[in-house]
Write an enzyme that holds these catalytic residues in place. Structure first.
Site, short mmCIF file in Angstrom:
data_model
loop_
_atom_site.label_atom_id
_atom_site.label_comp_id
_atom_site.label_asym_id
_atom_site.label_seq_id
_atom_site.Cartn_x
_atom_site.Cartn_y
_atom_site.Cartn_z
N GLU A 1 155.59 23.29 50.57
CA GLU A 1 155.14 22.52 49.40
C GLU A 1 156.10 21.37 49.12
O GLU A 1 156.81 21.34 48.10
CB GLU A 1 154.97 23.45 48.19
CG GLU A 1 153.87 24.47 48.46
CD GLU A 1 153.45 25.28 47.26
OE1 GLU A 1 154.26 25.46 46.34
OE2 GLU A 1 152.29 25.74 47.22
N GLU B 1 148.29 29.02 52.94
CA GLU B 1 148.36 29.89 51.76
C GLU B 1 147.04 29.83 51.03
O GLU B 1 146.55 28.73 50.72
CB GLU B 1 149.45 29.43 50.79
CG GLU B 1 150.86 29.72 51.23
CD GLU B 1 151.88 29.43 50.14
OE1 GLU B 1 151.55 29.60 48.94
OE2 GLU B 1 152.99 29.03 50.49
C1 BG6 Z 1 152.92 28.73 46.49
C2 BG6 Z 1 154.28 29.07 47.06
O1 BG6 Z 1 153.09 27.72 45.61
O2 BG6 Z 1 152.28 29.68 45.71
C3 BG6 Z 1 154.54 30.55 47.20
O3 BG6 Z 1 154.47 28.43 48.29
C4 BG6 Z 1 154.01 31.27 45.97
O4 BG6 Z 1 155.91 30.74 47.40
C5 BG6 Z 1 152.51 31.05 45.90
O5 BG6 Z 1 154.31 32.63 45.94
C6 BG6 Z 1 151.81 31.80 44.79
O6 BG6 Z 1 152.41 31.53 43.57
P1 BG6 Z 1 152.96 32.67 42.63
O7 BG6 Z 1 153.63 31.95 41.56
O8 BG6 Z 1 151.79 33.45 42.19
O9 BG6 Z 1 153.87 33.49 43.46
#
Ligand code: BG6
Length: 492
Positions: free
Chosen positions: A194, A389
């Protein structure tokens, strides 16, 4: 509810898999020569799910407290899910699901206890080598992020994180060791997770602690630190290509998506402006130069970014092979948000969309937004895309039968598979693969909760570190297995 418009179909070599990050799973924060990272210093805070400002607030005093904390203090990243010791068991389960790819990150501070050390830490290298061998044993390709938020603490203390130009060469040294030592096992690489995130959460992305910047406006410092990451990424890409000619090295962005709240022209314009901020740094990594609108943004604020001699050439030479991104949710935007209901999302707030459901953490789930994003990114960059992701954080429970029933996760996955298939078959998007975020429960980045569970595999652990760390396959485990087995064609 998104349903596919044309029959489900994915390329034969489509890379299905799951994703994690070292700082959210490994634990073992102080063993085998690992140095501390900024992530080891983030305390658990009981501040409510939507309060991002409080979650990300971090001062020199917080750092001091972290350094003096006893074992009773709750620093969830220090324990993660103890993947450091469970990785063989976990990778075996990923293989059982049929993963073709496993996205993980290397913790810089395991490879160099202190980034300024001359020699790498062999124990850290051995750990990752073994993990890659384990993946290969099952035919799983590792997809490796070189930097997923865990800025070495020594860098924070000596150089104010990525603000110091020193970070560039230290990172390059680390990246070189990774390519040299792991290159024969790893084909797919990402430089920074990111990469646009520093301007939203400068502590975790860049190791920048605001109260340490009295000599320069903090925002200017963030732009400068971003520049350093751009140069470091460009240099790492070149080294990777030179040392591992078959490798593919990508960038990684937070693919947020905002719709205009109304069809008023001013809401459209405001939304376009906001959407463009998402691309500022990916534009550099793909096109090899600062886009004009970013230059304007910086100069209109009265800031400058210092370029060293040769920086512009480095950016040109270090462009990426593919564009990867995280995608979870969408929200709306408007020229004025006064009086409008807001909703939280992945490190941003937006105007709440009345047509979308929300997760238990208030994120508005939207599979159409994934297709929309794929089209948008492919039209803009004309590079292969990789969804590294995507997933749903939810409060799972172990039922009396000892199982975890999570139909909501299957539903989310199903819709997003449909959206991907349409983007490929109807829109012509070149999509390399899909890795579900948090394929095993892990520590949340924004809330540091373990109870915000994403996994197909349940981990017996709570937000305070109580539990046995035992792994349990959730119902969605078999569902994803079926999706992969049928190459995305059997989703019912
Ligand atoms: C992304 C990140 O922004 O979102 C991850 O790369 C993160 O590291 C994921 O875990 C989900 O966000 P969160 O805050 O629910 O863990």
């Amino acid at each position: 509810m998104y349903t596919n418009h044309s029959p489900l179909k994915f390329p034969k070599n489509f890379l299905w898999g799951g994703a994690t990050a070292a700082n959210q799973v490994e634990g073992a924060w102080n063993v085998d020569g690992k140095g501390m990272t900024i992530e080891d210093c983030l305390p658990y805070r009981e501040v409510g799910v939507a309060d991002l400002t409080k979650q990300f607030a971090f001062s020199s005093k917080d750092l001091e407290e972290a350094l003096n904390a006893g074992p009773e203090a709750n620093y969830p990243k220090r324990r993660g899910i103890d993947f450091y010791h469970y990785y063989k068991e976990d990778i075996k389960m990923f293989a059982e699901m049929g993963y073709k790819v496993f996205r993980m990150s290397i913790c810089w501070s395991r490879i160099f206890t202190d980034p300024e050390d001359e020699q790498p830490n062999e124990a850290g290298i051995a750990f990752y080598l073994d993990m890659f061998k384990e993946c290969k044993k099952y035919g799983i390709e590792p997809l490796v992020t070189l930097s997923h938020y865990d800025v070495p603490l020594a860098l924070v203390q000596k150089y104010r994180g990525w603000y110091g130009r020193e970070a560039v060469e230290l990172f390059v040294k680390y990246a070189r060791v990774c390519f040299e030592r792991f290159g024969s096992y790893v084909k797919y690489w990402l430089t920074f997770n990111e990469v646009d995130a520093m301007l939203r959460h400068p502590v975790t992305s860049g190791g920048l602690i605001e109260d340490q910047f009295n000599d320069v406006p903090f925002e200017q410092a963030m732009y400068q630190a971003m520049h350093h990451q751009m140069i470091a990424s460009a240099k790492a890409v070149q080294i990777g290509h030179e040392l591992c000619p078959d490798s593919l090295i990508g960038c990684m962005m937070t693919k947020l998506c905002f719709y205009p709240f109304t069809c008023k022209p001013e809401d459209n314009l405001a939304t376009q402006q906001r959407m463009r901020t998402l691309y500022r740094y990916v534009d550099i990594q793909v096109f090899g130069e600062y886009p004009i609108y970013l230059k304007k943004e910086i100069s209109n604020k009265g800031y400058t970014v210092h370029f060293e001699e040769g920086d512009a050439e480095e950016l040109k030479k270090g462009t990426v092979d593919f564009v990867s991104f995280s995608y979870y949710m969408t929200s709306c935007w408007a020229a004025s948000t006064e009086g409008l209901e807001m909703s939280p999302g992945n490190t941003v707030n937006g105007v709440k969309n009345p047509y979308l459901p929300s997760s238990e953490w208030g994120w508005q789930t939207d599979a159409s937004g994934l297709r929309y994003s794929l089209v948008e990114l492919y039209d803009r960059y004309r590079k292969p895309l990789f969804i590294v992701e995507n997933g749903l954080g939810a409060k799972d429970k172990v039922s009396e039968d000892g199982k975890v029933h999570d139909p909501y996760r299957e539903e989310y996955l199903k819709e997003h598979v449909c959206a991907m298939s349409d983007a490929i078959n109807e829109d012509g998007v070149d999509l390399m693969g899909y890795t579900w975020w948090g394929c095993i429960d892990l520590v949340s980045e924004s809330t540091r909760q373990l109870s915000k569970r994403y996994g197909f595999i349940y981990v017996d652990e709570d937000d305070y570190g109580n539990g046995t760390f035992k792994r349990i396959k959730k119902d969605s485990f078999n569902y994803y297995k079926q999706v992969i087995e049928s190459n995305g064609e059997n989703i019912d």
